[in-house]
Motif scaffolding. Structure first.
Motif, PDB file in Angstrom:
ATOM      1  N   TYR A 189      12.017   8.355   3.435  1.00 11.73           N
ATOM      2  CA  TYR A 189      13.459   8.552   3.329  1.00 11.73           C
ATOM      3  C   TYR A 189      13.838   9.890   3.942  1.00 11.73           C
ATOM      4  O   TYR A 189      13.189  10.915   3.669  1.00 11.73           O
ATOM      5  N   GLN A 190      14.861   9.881   4.781  1.00 12.75           N
ATOM      6  CA  GLN A 190      15.387  11.101   5.374  1.00 12.75           C
ATOM      7  C   GLN A 190      16.908  11.007   5.429  1.00 12.75           C
ATOM      8  O   GLN A 190      17.442   9.973   5.845  1.00 12.75           O
ATOM      9  N   PHE A 191      17.576  12.063   5.005  1.00 13.57           N
ATOM     10  CA  PHE A 191      19.031  12.130   5.126  1.00 13.57           C
ATOM     11  C   PHE A 191      19.491  13.574   4.990  1.00 13.57           C
ATOM     12  O   PHE A 191      18.772  14.425   4.466  1.00 13.57           O
ATOM     13  N   GLU A 192      20.695  13.837   5.476  1.00 12.29           N
ATOM     14  CA  GLU A 192      21.255  15.180   5.489  1.00 12.29           C
ATOM     15  C   GLU A 192      22.568  15.208   4.713  1.00 12.29           C
ATOM     16  O   GLU A 192      23.403  14.310   4.862  1.00 12.29           O
ATOM     17  N   ASN A 193      22.749  16.255   3.924  1.00 13.69           N
ATOM     18  CA  ASN A 193      24.020  16.550   3.254  1.00 13.69           C
ATOM     19  C   ASN A 193      24.576  15.344   2.494  1.00 13.69           C
ATOM     20  O   ASN A 193      25.716  14.931   2.690  1.00 13.69           O
ATOM     21  N   ALA A 194      23.762  14.786   1.613  1.00 16.97           N
ATOM     22  CA  ALA A 194      24.188  13.636   0.817  1.00 16.97           C
ATOM     23  C   ALA A 194      24.746  14.095  -0.531  1.00 16.97           C
ATOM     24  O   ALA A 194      24.286  15.089  -1.105  1.00 16.97           O
ATOM     25  N   GLY A 229       0.802  -1.212   0.000  1.00 16.94           N
ATOM     26  CA  GLY A 229       0.000   0.000   0.000  1.00 16.94           C
ATOM     27  C   GLY A 229       0.841   1.270   0.000  1.00 16.94           C
ATOM     28  O   GLY A 229       0.335   2.350  -0.325  1.00 16.94           O
ATOM     29  N   GLU A 230       2.120   1.157   0.356  1.00  9.56           N
ATOM     30  CA  GLU A 230       3.027   2.315   0.352  1.00  9.56           C
ATOM     31  C   GLU A 230       3.777   2.457  -0.966  1.00  9.56           C
ATOM     32  O   GLU A 230       4.568   3.395  -1.119  1.00  9.56           O
ATOM     33  N   SER A 231       3.547   1.547  -1.901  1.00 12.00           N
ATOM     34  CA  SER A 231       4.400   1.485  -3.091  1.00 12.00           C
ATOM     35  C   SER A 231       4.362   2.762  -3.917  1.00 12.00           C
ATOM     36  O   SER A 231       5.405   3.233  -4.396  1.00 12.00           O
ATOM     37  N   GLN A 232       3.183   3.351  -4.093  1.00 10.53           N
ATOM     38  CA  GLN A 232       3.085   4.547  -4.920  1.00 10.53           C
ATOM     39  C   GLN A 232       3.813   5.721  -4.278  1.00 10.53           C
ATOM     40  O   GLN A 232       4.565   6.451  -4.947  1.00 10.53           O
ATOM     41  N   ALA A 233       3.585   5.934  -2.976  1.00 12.58           N
ATOM     42  CA  ALA A 233       4.236   7.050  -2.286  1.00 12.58           C
ATOM     43  C   ALA A 233       5.743   6.840  -2.213  1.00 12.58           C
ATOM     44  O   ALA A 233       6.532   7.788  -2.388  1.00 12.58           O
ATOM     45  N   ARG A 272      25.425  18.686  -3.156  1.00  7.75           N
ATOM     46  CA  ARG A 272      25.055  18.190  -1.833  1.00  7.75           C
ATOM     47  C   ARG A 272      23.607  18.584  -1.533  1.00  7.75           C
ATOM     48  O   ARG A 272      23.197  19.717  -1.787  1.00  7.75           O
ATOM     49  N   PHE A 273      22.824  17.650  -0.995  1.00  4.17           N
ATOM     50  CA  PHE A 273      21.424  17.962  -0.711  1.00  4.17           C
ATOM     51  C   PHE A 273      20.915  17.135   0.456  1.00  4.17           C
ATOM     52  O   PHE A 273      21.516  16.123   0.845  1.00  4.17           O
ATOM     53  N   SER A 274      19.794  17.574   1.018  1.00  3.48           N
ATOM     54  CA  SER A 274      19.129  16.876   2.114  1.00  3.48           C
ATOM     55  C   SER A 274      17.701  16.558   1.693  1.00  3.48           C
ATOM     56  O   SER A 274      17.145  17.182   0.782  1.00  3.48           O
ATOM     57  N   TYR A 275      17.102  15.596   2.373  1.00  2.00           N
ATOM     58  CA  TYR A 275      15.734  15.203   2.020  1.00  2.00           C
ATOM     59  C   TYR A 275      14.999  14.749   3.274  1.00  2.00           C
ATOM     60  O   TYR A 275      15.541  13.983   4.085  1.00  2.00           O
ATOM     61  N   ARG A 276      13.763  15.224   3.409  1.00  2.00           N
ATOM     62  CA  ARG A 276      12.905  14.814   4.517  1.00  2.00           C
ATOM     63  C   ARG A 276      11.559  14.380   3.962  1.00  2.00           C
ATOM     64  O   ARG A 276      10.722  15.205   3.612  1.00  2.00           O
ATOM     65  N   GLY A 277      11.346  13.094   3.849  1.00  2.00           N
ATOM     66  CA  GLY A 277      10.081  12.569   3.363  1.00  2.00           C
ATOM     67  C   GLY A 277       9.446  11.648   4.381  1.00  2.00           C
ATOM     68  O   GLY A 277       9.930  11.504   5.506  1.00  2.00           O
ATOM     69  N   ASP A 278       8.373  11.003   3.985  1.00  2.00           N
ATOM     70  CA  ASP A 278       7.706  10.059   4.882  1.00  2.00           C
ATOM     71  C   ASP A 278       8.493   8.756   5.023  1.00  2.00           C
ATOM     72  O   ASP A 278       8.386   8.076   6.049  1.00  2.00           O
TER      73      ASP A 278
END
Length: 300
Positions: free
Chosen positions: A103-108, A74-78, A95-101
């Motif tokens: 995946y989350q990471f800083e300075n990748a 049920g999470e596949s689409q998101a 370099r970038f960061s991401y905050r999702g439901d």
């Protein structure tokens, strides 16, 4: 079968053994892998191939694959949407960061960058009616098939894809490749009889896969999926030959593929040479020789 356990590894192997051939895959199931890792691996094979790589993506219609990885279907689409956004951002080389439901990471940062800029061509698979306009809006070329629908249904869905493409302001009218089992024989009788057991097994398995997803979150309406499973399970061999595959001599295949091209507005074919995996290797090689030497030249 056409499914590979490690498609990026196989693509790399092909790239090192060829010089002019484009190498493509259909498809990498994005929600089942870490998007940063995917971005690095795709960029690496693109570098190794000297820019000859095409990247196929999808979320898979098989809920069982998600069960094995412990990820709710049920999470596949998101998850798919987040993963694709991350991959595209990673290929910018900054370099970038991401905050999702999910995946989350800083300075990748991802290394290397792709050889093709801004990135390799991306193709997306579409098997449900909801997906077609979404792919068109994204401006991505699309893989389609006839496993769960007939040409009339597919034609309607492709109209929705092209309409969404144009409304989103993308140039052209989209790019459509049909994934279809193809077998070339020396005679019409041989072309019909030789892949019989393999393709019958293939469609039985497709019916089972459809049934396995009935009622699962993310798998679409249960009634639609059950109806699709029932249609696949009850296909006669004559129906398979006339509506689901392209089997024939070189001349017959030119006629069949030309008809499909005209009906659906196709830009190309993804040929499944032995979809069921039961055709002897020598016959598959013979079929491939006929396709490359006698069928493909008719479309150049």
């Amino acid at each position: 079968r056409s499914v590979l356990s490690a498609p990026i590894v196989v693509a790399t192997s092909i790239a090192t053994r060829t010089q002019r051939l484009r190498v493509g895959m259909a498809v990498q199931v994005l929600p089942l892998n870490n998007p940063l890792r995917i971005a690095e691996e795709v960029a690496t094979v693109d570098q190794i191939s000297g820019g000859r790589f095409d990247f196929g993506i999808g979320r898979s219609g098989s809920a069982r694959s998600y069960d094995l990885y412990g990820i709710p279907y049920g999470e596949s689409q998101a998850r798919f949407s987040e993963a694709l956004a991350i991959i595209l951002e990673a290929w910018k080389g900054e370099r970038f960061s991401y905050r999702g439901d999910f995946y989350q990471f800083e300075n990748a940062t991802v290394s290397p960058q792709p050889y093709q800029l801004p990135h390799p061509p991306i193709w997306m698979a579409a098997t449900t009616e909801e997906t077609f306009p979404r792919v068109g809006q994204m401006g991505l070329p699309v893989f389609v098939g006839l496993r769960g629908m007939d040409t009339a249904d597919l034609r309607i869905h492709l109209q929705a894809y092209r309409k969404a493409w144009q409304e989103a302001g993308h140039e052209g009218s989209g790019n459509v490749y049909l994934r279809i089992p193809v077998y070339a024989g020396e005679t019409e009788q041989g072309a019909a009889e030789e892949p019989h057991d393999s393709i019958q097994y293939y469609f039985r398995r497709q019916a089972d896969l459809q049934r396995a997803g009935v009622g699962r979150a993310g798998a679409g309406p249960a009634e639609r999926r059950q109806a699709r499973a029932d249609r696949l399970a009850n296909l006669t061999y004559d129906e398979i030959l006339h509506t689901k595959v392209a089997f024939g001599t070189a001349k017959g295949l030119v006629d069949r593929l030309s008809q499909l091209q005209e009906e659906l507005g196709l830009d190309g074919i993804v040929a499944e040479l032995d979809a069921g995996g039961l055709i002897p290797a020598e016959r598959v090689k013979r079929s491939l020789r006929i396709l490359t030497h006698e069928v493909m030249p008719a479309f150049k």
